[in-house]
Design a protein around this motif. Structure first.
Motif, PDB file in Angstrom:
ATOM      1  N   ASN A  92     -80.327  40.386 -16.442  1.00  8.76           N
ATOM      2  CA  ASN A  92     -79.021  40.007 -16.980  1.00  8.76           C
ATOM      3  C   ASN A  92     -78.013  39.888 -15.842  1.00  8.76           C
ATOM      4  OD1 ASN A  92     -76.632  39.650 -18.334  1.00  8.76           O
ATOM      5  ND2 ASN A  92     -76.804  41.508 -19.560  1.00  8.76           N
ATOM      6  N   VAL A  93     -77.636  38.678 -15.516  1.00  8.94           N
ATOM      7  CA  VAL A  93     -76.726  38.409 -14.403  1.00  8.94           C
ATOM      8  C   VAL A  93     -75.307  38.902 -14.704  1.00  8.94           C
ATOM      9  CG1 VAL A  93     -76.052  36.076 -15.073  1.00  8.94           C
ATOM     10  CG2 VAL A  93     -76.206  36.656 -12.668  1.00  8.94           C
ATOM     11  N   ASN A  94     -74.975  39.127 -15.967  1.00  8.28           N
ATOM     12  CA  ASN A  94     -73.639  39.614 -16.329  1.00  8.28           C
ATOM     13  C   ASN A  94     -73.382  41.030 -15.827  1.00  8.28           C
ATOM     14  OD1 ASN A  94     -73.006  37.223 -17.683  1.00  8.28           O
ATOM     15  ND2 ASN A  94     -73.980  37.964 -19.554  1.00  8.28           N
ATOM     16  N   LEU A  95     -74.428  41.748 -15.488  1.00  7.90           N
ATOM     17  CA  LEU A  95     -74.268  43.106 -14.973  1.00  7.90           C
ATOM     18  C   LEU A  95     -73.955  43.138 -13.479  1.00  7.90           C
ATOM     19  CD1 LEU A  95     -77.256  44.830 -16.777  1.00  7.90           C
ATOM     20  CD2 LEU A  95     -74.839  45.079 -17.307  1.00  7.90           C
ATOM     21  N   MET A  96     -74.084  42.023 -12.809  1.00 11.72           N
ATOM     22  CA  MET A  96     -73.930  41.979 -11.354  1.00 11.72           C
ATOM     23  C   MET A  96     -72.474  42.182 -10.932  1.00 11.72           C
ATOM     24  SD  MET A  96     -75.239  39.127  -8.535  1.00 11.72           S
ATOM     25  CE  MET A  96     -75.797  38.116  -9.825  1.00 11.72           C
ATOM     26  N   THR A  97     -72.293  42.712  -9.752  1.00 11.80           N
ATOM     27  CA  THR A  97     -70.977  42.927  -9.170  1.00 11.80           C
ATOM     28  C   THR A  97     -70.209  41.610  -9.068  1.00 11.80           C
ATOM     29  OG1 THR A  97     -69.794  43.789  -7.248  1.00 11.80           O
ATOM     30  CG2 THR A  97     -71.865  42.671  -6.810  1.00 11.80           C
ATOM     31  N   LYS A  98     -68.901  41.720  -8.990  1.00 12.08           N
ATOM     32  CA  LYS A  98     -68.069  40.531  -8.800  1.00 12.08           C
ATOM     33  C   LYS A  98     -67.752  40.316  -7.315  1.00 12.08           C
ATOM     34  CE  LYS A  98     -67.880  39.942 -13.190  1.00 12.08           C
ATOM     35  NZ  LYS A  98     -69.058  39.351 -13.731  1.00 12.08           N
ATOM     36  N   ASP A  99     -68.147  41.261  -6.463  1.00 11.61           N
ATOM     37  CA  ASP A  99     -67.927  41.152  -5.025  1.00 11.61           C
ATOM     38  C   ASP A  99     -68.767  39.997  -4.476  1.00 11.61           C
ATOM     39  OD1 ASP A  99     -67.007  42.124  -2.390  1.00 11.61           O
ATOM     40  OD2 ASP A  99     -69.137  42.617  -2.119  1.00 11.61           O
ATOM     41  N   PHE A 100     -68.111  39.023  -3.891  1.00 12.31           N
ATOM     42  CA  PHE A 100     -68.754  37.781  -3.461  1.00 12.31           C
ATOM     43  C   PHE A 100     -69.877  38.020  -2.459  1.00 12.31           C
ATOM     44  CE2 PHE A 100     -68.971  33.966  -0.759  1.00 12.31           C
ATOM     45  CZ  PHE A 100     -69.313  33.033  -1.723  1.00 12.31           C
ATOM     46  N   THR A 101     -69.614  38.811  -1.439  1.00 18.40           N
ATOM     47  CA  THR A 101     -70.611  39.041  -0.395  1.00 18.40           C
ATOM     48  C   THR A 101     -71.858  39.708  -0.959  1.00 18.40           C
ATOM     49  OG1 THR A 101     -68.804  39.319   1.170  1.00 18.40           O
ATOM     50  CG2 THR A 101     -70.975  40.071   1.878  1.00 18.40           C
ATOM     51  N   THR A 102     -71.670  40.694  -1.790  1.00 20.57           N
ATOM     52  CA  THR A 102     -72.809  41.401  -2.374  1.00 20.57           C
ATOM     53  C   THR A 102     -73.560  40.505  -3.348  1.00 20.57           C
ATOM     54  OG1 THR A 102     -71.587  43.463  -2.133  1.00 20.57           O
ATOM     55  CG2 THR A 102     -73.509  43.500  -3.575  1.00 20.57           C
ATOM     56  N   ARG A 103     -72.826  39.671  -4.100  1.00 21.07           N
ATOM     57  CA  ARG A 103     -73.484  38.718  -5.008  1.00 21.07           C
ATOM     58  C   ARG A 103     -74.442  37.810  -4.232  1.00 21.07           C
ATOM     59  NH1 ARG A 103     -71.321  37.905 -10.317  1.00 21.07           N
ATOM     60  NH2 ARG A 103     -72.187  35.830 -10.573  1.00 21.07           N
ATOM     61  N   ILE A 104     -73.977  37.308  -3.090  1.00 19.64           N
ATOM     62  CA  ILE A 104     -74.829  36.445  -2.269  1.00 19.64           C
ATOM     63  C   ILE A 104     -76.061  37.210  -1.795  1.00 19.64           C
ATOM     64  CG2 ILE A 104     -74.970  35.214  -0.063  1.00 19.64           C
ATOM     65  CD1 ILE A 104     -72.055  34.385  -0.506  1.00 19.64           C
ATOM     66  N   GLN A 105     -75.866  38.451  -1.365  1.00 20.01           N
ATOM     67  CA  GLN A 105     -76.977  39.267  -0.887  1.00 20.01           C
ATOM     68  C   GLN A 105     -77.996  39.506  -2.005  1.00 20.01           C
ATOM     69  OE1 GLN A 105     -75.736  43.122   0.498  1.00 20.01           O
ATOM     70  NE2 GLN A 105     -77.732  43.597   1.369  1.00 20.01           N
ATOM     71  N   ILE A 106     -77.524  39.847  -3.207  1.00 22.10           N
ATOM     72  CA  ILE A 106     -78.416  40.121  -4.334  1.00 22.10           C
ATOM     73  C   ILE A 106     -79.166  38.859  -4.743  1.00 22.10           C
ATOM     74  CG2 ILE A 106     -78.434  40.680  -6.805  1.00 22.10           C
ATOM     75  CD1 ILE A 106     -76.254  42.782  -6.194  1.00 22.10           C
ATOM     76  N   ILE A 107     -78.443  37.760  -4.871  1.00 26.01           N
ATOM     77  CA  ILE A 107     -79.078  36.509  -5.291  1.00 26.01           C
ATOM     78  C   ILE A 107     -80.074  36.036  -4.245  1.00 26.01           C
ATOM     79  CG2 ILE A 107     -78.615  34.062  -5.705  1.00 26.01           C
ATOM     80  CD1 ILE A 107     -76.127  35.008  -7.283  1.00 26.01           C
ATOM     81  N   SER A 108     -79.752  36.191  -2.987  1.00 25.10           N
ATOM     82  CA  SER A 108     -80.674  35.815  -1.925  1.00 25.10           C
ATOM     83  C   SER A 108     -81.963  36.626  -2.010  1.00 25.10           C
ATOM     84  CB  SER A 108     -79.999  36.020  -0.573  1.00 25.10           C
ATOM     85  OG  SER A 108     -80.903  35.821   0.468  1.00 25.10           O
ATOM     86  N   ALA A 109     -81.822  37.917  -2.267  1.00 27.59           N
ATOM     87  CA  ALA A 109     -83.006  38.773  -2.393  1.00 27.59           C
ATOM     88  C   ALA A 109     -83.858  38.343  -3.581  1.00 27.59           C
ATOM     89  CB  ALA A 109     -82.587  40.233  -2.536  1.00 27.59           C
ATOM     90  N   LEU A 110     -83.222  38.068  -4.709  1.00 23.39           N
ATOM     91  CA  LEU A 110     -83.968  37.695  -5.906  1.00 23.39           C
ATOM     92  C   LEU A 110     -84.602  36.307  -5.787  1.00 23.39           C
ATOM     93  CD1 LEU A 110     -81.596  39.182  -8.609  1.00 23.39           C
ATOM     94  CD2 LEU A 110     -83.806  40.079  -7.859  1.00 23.39           C
ATOM     95  N   LYS A 111     -83.925  35.400  -5.077  1.00 22.41           N
ATOM     96  CA  LYS A 111     -84.496  34.066  -4.861  1.00 22.41           C
ATOM     97  C   LYS A 111     -85.760  34.139  -4.008  1.00 22.41           C
ATOM     98  CE  LYS A 111     -81.662  30.648  -3.753  1.00 22.41           C
ATOM     99  NZ  LYS A 111     -80.502  29.914  -3.207  1.00 22.41           N
TER     100      LYS A 111
END
Length: 191
Positions: free
Chosen positions: A146-165
């Motif tokens: 569920n992506v709605n649980l993810m932080t709103k912090d831009f830098t961390t969002r990129i890090q998390i999405i990069s890891a999951l990709k």
């Protein structure tokens, strides 16, 4: 089967109780790392194995402390792909929730989870079971999370999405249809 399972999980995570959480549960961080270790041993077949219908129970119990509506339906018990998808998605959702409270620590936890997940997959015995494990892992990452649980912090969002990709790419290889699908799914969730 997975659409129903995914919708149940998403409904559970985004339900009315999601707005009531005002403070981070004090044991969330330690439980995340404990459940990551348990899941690595479970996926690799060191402690129990996916599809036996029983050994996922201890992992699911910890996940349900934070996502109480997450369940594994009776039709999914004993099916490797279903069990793996629910456990992988549940742990990923726990980390997503953690990232809302502690964004940088959440990003590091996600990297730890992805690295451990790939390592456990590589240790699993080869053959047809490994193919089903791969499908369950990508199903859990791409569709149960569920992506709605993810932080709103831009830098961390990129890090998390990069890891999951990177999960699909590391499992299936660069340029495969599955890897491209995983990248497309997470790129669309970022927008």
């Amino acid at each position: 089967m997975f659409r129903n399972l995914s919708s149940q999980i998403t409904a559970a995570v985004t339900g009315k109780d999601a707005d009531k959480k005002k403070v981070m549960p004090p044991t969330l961080r330690s439980d995340i790392y404990a459940v990551i270790d348990q899941a690595k041993a479970w996926i690799s077949g060191t402690r129990g194995q996916p599809g036996d219908g029983v050994s996922h129970g201890t992992i699911l119990t910890v996940i349900q402390k934070y996502l109480p509506e997450l369940t594994l339906g009776l039709e999914a018990v004993g099916h490797v792909e279903s069990e793996v998808a629910v456990i992988v998605g549940g742990i990923t959702n726990m980390i997503m929730e953690y990232s809302m409270w502690e964004s940088m620590s959440g990003g590091m936890a996600m990297r730890t989870w992805v690295d451990g997940l790939i390592g456990a997959y590589e240790k699993a015995s080869s053959g047809q079971t490994k193919d089903v494990l791969a499908k369950g892992i990508t199903q859990g990452i791409n569709h149960v999370t569920n992506v709605n649980l993810m932080t709103k912090d831009f830098t961390t969002r990129i890090q998390i999405i990069s890891a999951l990709k990177s999960v699909s790419t590391k499992i299936y290889g660069v340029g495969t249809d599955e890897a491209r699908h995983g990248e497309a799914v997470w790129s669309s969730k970022f927008i």
